[in-house]
Design a protein around this motif. Structure first.
Motif, PDB file in Angstrom:
ATOM      1  N   PRO A 265       7.986  16.766  67.964  1.00 25.04           N
ATOM      2  CA  PRO A 265       6.664  17.406  67.979  1.00 25.04           C
ATOM      3  C   PRO A 265       6.075  17.667  66.598  1.00 25.04           C
ATOM      4  N   SER A 266       6.877  17.573  65.554  1.00 20.62           N
ATOM      5  CA  SER A 266       6.386  17.754  64.183  1.00 20.62           C
ATOM      6  C   SER A 266       7.384  17.131  63.216  1.00 20.62           C
ATOM      7  N   ASN A 267       7.152  17.302  61.916  1.00 18.82           N
ATOM      8  CA  ASN A 267       8.096  16.790  60.931  1.00 18.82           C
ATOM      9  C   ASN A 267       8.783  17.928  60.154  1.00 18.82           C
ATOM     10  N   LEU A 268       8.646  19.164  60.666  1.00 18.42           N
ATOM     11  CA  LEU A 268       9.322  20.311  60.052  1.00 18.42           C
ATOM     12  C   LEU A 268      10.774  20.297  60.512  1.00 18.42           C
ATOM     13  N   ALA A 269      11.671  19.977  59.590  1.00 21.61           N
ATOM     14  CA  ALA A 269      13.053  19.711  59.965  1.00 21.61           C
ATOM     15  C   ALA A 269      14.039  20.766  59.471  1.00 21.61           C
ATOM     16  N   ASN A 270      15.144  20.845  60.183  1.00 21.70           N
ATOM     17  CA  ASN A 270      16.262  21.708  59.811  1.00 21.70           C
ATOM     18  C   ASN A 270      17.068  21.010  58.725  1.00 21.70           C
ATOM     19  N   ALA A 271      17.263  21.673  57.582  1.00 19.28           N
ATOM     20  CA  ALA A 271      18.018  21.086  56.469  1.00 19.28           C
ATOM     21  C   ALA A 271      19.520  21.277  56.627  1.00 19.28           C
ATOM     22  N   ALA A 272      19.942  21.955  57.687  1.00 16.27           N
ATOM     23  CA  ALA A 272      21.363  22.235  57.928  1.00 16.27           C
ATOM     24  C   ALA A 272      21.977  23.053  56.791  1.00 16.27           C
ATOM     25  N   ILE A 273      21.188  23.974  56.256  1.00 13.59           N
ATOM     26  CA  ILE A 273      21.656  24.943  55.270  1.00 13.59           C
ATOM     27  C   ILE A 273      21.221  26.312  55.782  1.00 13.59           C
ATOM     28  N   TYR A 274      22.173  27.226  55.911  1.00 14.78           N
ATOM     29  CA  TYR A 274      21.878  28.513  56.520  1.00 14.78           C
ATOM     30  C   TYR A 274      22.503  29.670  55.740  1.00 14.78           C
ATOM     31  N   MET A 275      21.880  30.833  55.868  1.00  6.24           N
ATOM     32  CA  MET A 275      22.516  32.091  55.514  1.00  6.24           C
ATOM     33  C   MET A 275      22.755  32.787  56.847  1.00  6.24           C
ATOM     34  N   ILE A 276      23.992  33.162  57.123  1.00  7.30           N
ATOM     35  CA  ILE A 276      24.306  33.773  58.412  1.00  7.30           C
ATOM     36  C   ILE A 276      25.051  35.093  58.219  1.00  7.30           C
ATOM     37  N   ASP A 277      24.742  36.037  59.076  1.00  6.99           N
ATOM     38  CA  ASP A 277      25.388  37.343  59.017  1.00  6.99           C
ATOM     39  C   ASP A 277      26.724  37.332  59.757  1.00  6.99           C
ATOM     40  N   LYS A 278      27.479  38.375  59.549  1.00  2.00           N
ATOM     41  CA  LYS A 278      28.806  38.511  60.145  1.00  2.00           C
ATOM     42  C   LYS A 278      28.752  38.459  61.670  1.00  2.00           C
ATOM     43  N   SER A 279      27.662  38.972  62.245  1.00  2.00           N
ATOM     44  CA  SER A 279      27.543  38.999  63.707  1.00  2.00           C
ATOM     45  C   SER A 279      27.522  37.591  64.298  1.00  2.00           C
ATOM     46  N   VAL A 280      26.967  36.624  63.563  1.00  2.63           N
ATOM     47  CA  VAL A 280      26.923  35.235  64.036  1.00  2.63           C
ATOM     48  C   VAL A 280      28.326  34.631  64.005  1.00  2.63           C
ATOM     49  N   ILE A 281      29.062  34.913  62.940  1.00  4.50           N
ATOM     50  CA  ILE A 281      30.443  34.426  62.841  1.00  4.50           C
ATOM     51  C   ILE A 281      31.273  35.004  63.982  1.00  4.50           C
ATOM     52  N   LYS A 282      31.067  36.282  64.283  1.00  4.70           N
ATOM     53  CA  LYS A 282      31.786  36.933  65.382  1.00  4.70           C
ATOM     54  C   LYS A 282      31.436  36.294  66.715  1.00  4.70           C
ATOM     55  N   PHE A 283      30.150  35.961  66.908  1.00  4.36           N
ATOM     56  CA  PHE A 283      29.701  35.298  68.134  1.00  4.36           C
ATOM     57  C   PHE A 283      30.429  33.970  68.322  1.00  4.36           C
ATOM     58  N   ILE A 284      30.564  33.214  67.250  1.00  5.20           N
ATOM     59  CA  ILE A 284      31.248  31.916  67.310  1.00  5.20           C
ATOM     60  C   ILE A 284      32.730  32.103  67.620  1.00  5.20           C
ATOM     61  N   GLN A 285      33.350  33.060  66.961  1.00  9.84           N
ATOM     62  CA  GLN A 285      34.786  33.283  67.134  1.00  9.84           C
ATOM     63  C   GLN A 285      35.130  33.787  68.535  1.00  9.84           C
ATOM     64  N   GLU A 286      34.196  34.480  69.169  1.00 10.77           N
ATOM     65  CA  GLU A 286      34.463  35.048  70.499  1.00 10.77           C
ATOM     66  C   GLU A 286      34.086  34.110  71.635  1.00 10.77           C
ATOM     67  N   ASN A 287      33.436  32.989  71.326  1.00  8.92           N
ATOM     68  CA  ASN A 287      33.023  32.036  72.363  1.00  8.92           C
ATOM     69  C   ASN A 287      33.598  30.657  72.057  1.00  8.92           C
ATOM     70  N   GLU A 288      34.680  30.307  72.716  1.00  4.83           N
ATOM     71  CA  GLU A 288      35.377  29.049  72.446  1.00  4.83           C
ATOM     72  C   GLU A 288      34.523  27.822  72.744  1.00  4.83           C
ATOM     73  N   ARG A 289      33.562  27.953  73.629  1.00  5.63           N
ATOM     74  CA  ARG A 289      32.701  26.804  73.963  1.00  5.63           C
ATOM     75  C   ARG A 289      31.746  26.456  72.819  1.00  5.63           C
ATOM     76  N   VAL A 290      31.558  27.378  71.899  1.00 12.41           N
ATOM     77  CA  VAL A 290      30.649  27.156  70.782  1.00 12.41           C
ATOM     78  C   VAL A 290      31.363  26.370  69.697  1.00 12.41           C
ATOM     79  N   THR A 291      30.972  25.115  69.529  1.00  9.97           N
ATOM     80  CA  THR A 291      31.606  24.258  68.524  1.00  9.97           C
ATOM     81  C   THR A 291      30.598  23.646  67.549  1.00  9.97           C
ATOM     82  N   ASP A 292      29.374  23.430  68.013  1.00 21.15           N
ATOM     83  CA  ASP A 292      28.367  22.762  67.192  1.00 21.15           C
ATOM     84  C   ASP A 292      27.234  23.733  66.845  1.00 21.15           C
ATOM     85  N   PHE A 293      26.879  23.816  65.562  1.00 20.71           N
ATOM     86  CA  PHE A 293      25.870  24.790  65.148  1.00 20.71           C
ATOM     87  C   PHE A 293      24.486  24.447  65.689  1.00 20.71           C
ATOM     88  N   SER A 294      24.095  23.179  65.615  1.00 12.93           N
ATOM     89  CA  SER A 294      22.755  22.778  66.068  1.00 12.93           C
ATOM     90  C   SER A 294      22.597  22.876  67.584  1.00 12.93           C
TER      91      SER A 294
END
Length: 285
Positions: A161-190
């Protein structure tokens, strides 16, 4: 502050080069690609960087151990690929608050201090770097509102729908890391993390260079860019002068250390130079 560089992939689009050499060590203007990340992270004030490895792990490990960037490098080898989000489960024993997450094959002049400042200026748990893509169908496309909050995301669709793209560079808080660690189904960031956090991501737009060294074409194009522009700091003229002096000293000292430690390392200077010559030959074909 800590950073996490994703360097575990096979680099299939860079074959035949990646049949014998890891993508994160591909030479760009005479230096391995990962050097630019480590130097910029150091200059931006990061104290520790995690590097996940898998394909050609021994080569990456030996190179990093035979080099000194003035920043602590922690290598996290994955016997089985964990994914761009799943890899953060290896941080369970680490005390990480805010983390910069980036693909190690990105070649960019991104202003890291400004990204950090931006992330601290809002309350959202994720800051995503965006850029205008020349080939949006090959990227994750971002939709945002007037407050620069990401409202929708399309991962490599045929009609973006546009050309505004994700550069795959992020700043993430501890809560996001915790979300990933507590959900085994979460493997891919995108595919798993971004959809779960729509409305909770702020977009930081980058107008400079942003190259995914994922193909022979992009690797060849990267050689035409002045590498000095990729190592940058935006402060007063006086600080820039001291930075320039430091950078000259840093490069000279790094060369000395690499030569000194290459005696014990499997990744010798001779092997590195040999591969750089091979890359140039392939790119001229």
């Amino acid at each position: 502050m800590e950073a996490f560089l994703l360097c575990a992939g096979f680099g299939t689009r860079l074959r035949p080069l990646t049949n014998e050499w890891p993508k994160c060590l591909m030479p760009v203007s005479g230096r391995p690609l990962i050097d630019y990340w480590l130097i910029n992270l150091k200059m931006a004030g990061f104290q520790k960087v995690f590097v996940n490895t898998h394909w050609k792990h021994n080569i990456v490990r030996d190179y990093l151990k035979s080099s000194d960037f003035g920043i602590e490098v922690v290598i996290l080898n994955e016997e089985k690929l964990l994914g761009t989000a799943g890899c953060m489960r290896n941080l369970a024993k680490e005390k990480v608050s805010t983390l910069l997450l980036a693909h190690g094959d990105n070649y960019s002049d991104l202003d890291l201090p400004q990204l950090i400042k931006f992330h601290r200026s809002h309350s959202k748990p994720i800051s995503m770097v965006t850029f205008e893509a020349a080939n949006p169908q090959e990227c994750g496309i971002v939709m945002q509102n007037r407050y620069k909050t990401v409202t929708d995301f399309y991962e490599k669709v045929a009609k973006p729908p546009s050309n505004l793209a994700n550069a795959a560079i992020y700043m993430i808080d501890k809560s996001v890391i915790k979300f990933i660690q507590e959900n085994e189904r979460v493997t891919d960031f995108s595919n798993h993390v971004i959809p779960a956090y729509l409305g909770k991501i702020k977009a930081f737009h980058h107008k400079g260079q942003m190259i995914d060294i994922g193909s022979l074409r992009s690797l060849k194009y990267a050689q035409s860019i002045d590498s000095a522009d990729l190592i940058r700091i935006r402060n007063s003229n006086r600080e820039k002068m001291f930075y320039g002096i430091y950078l000259v000293f840093f490069f000279v000292f790094s060369i000395f250390l690499v030569n000194l430690r290459a005696i014990k390392a499997k990744v010798s200077v001779k092997n590195m130079l040999y591969f750089m010559q091979k890359v140039l030959k392939v790119l001229k074909m």
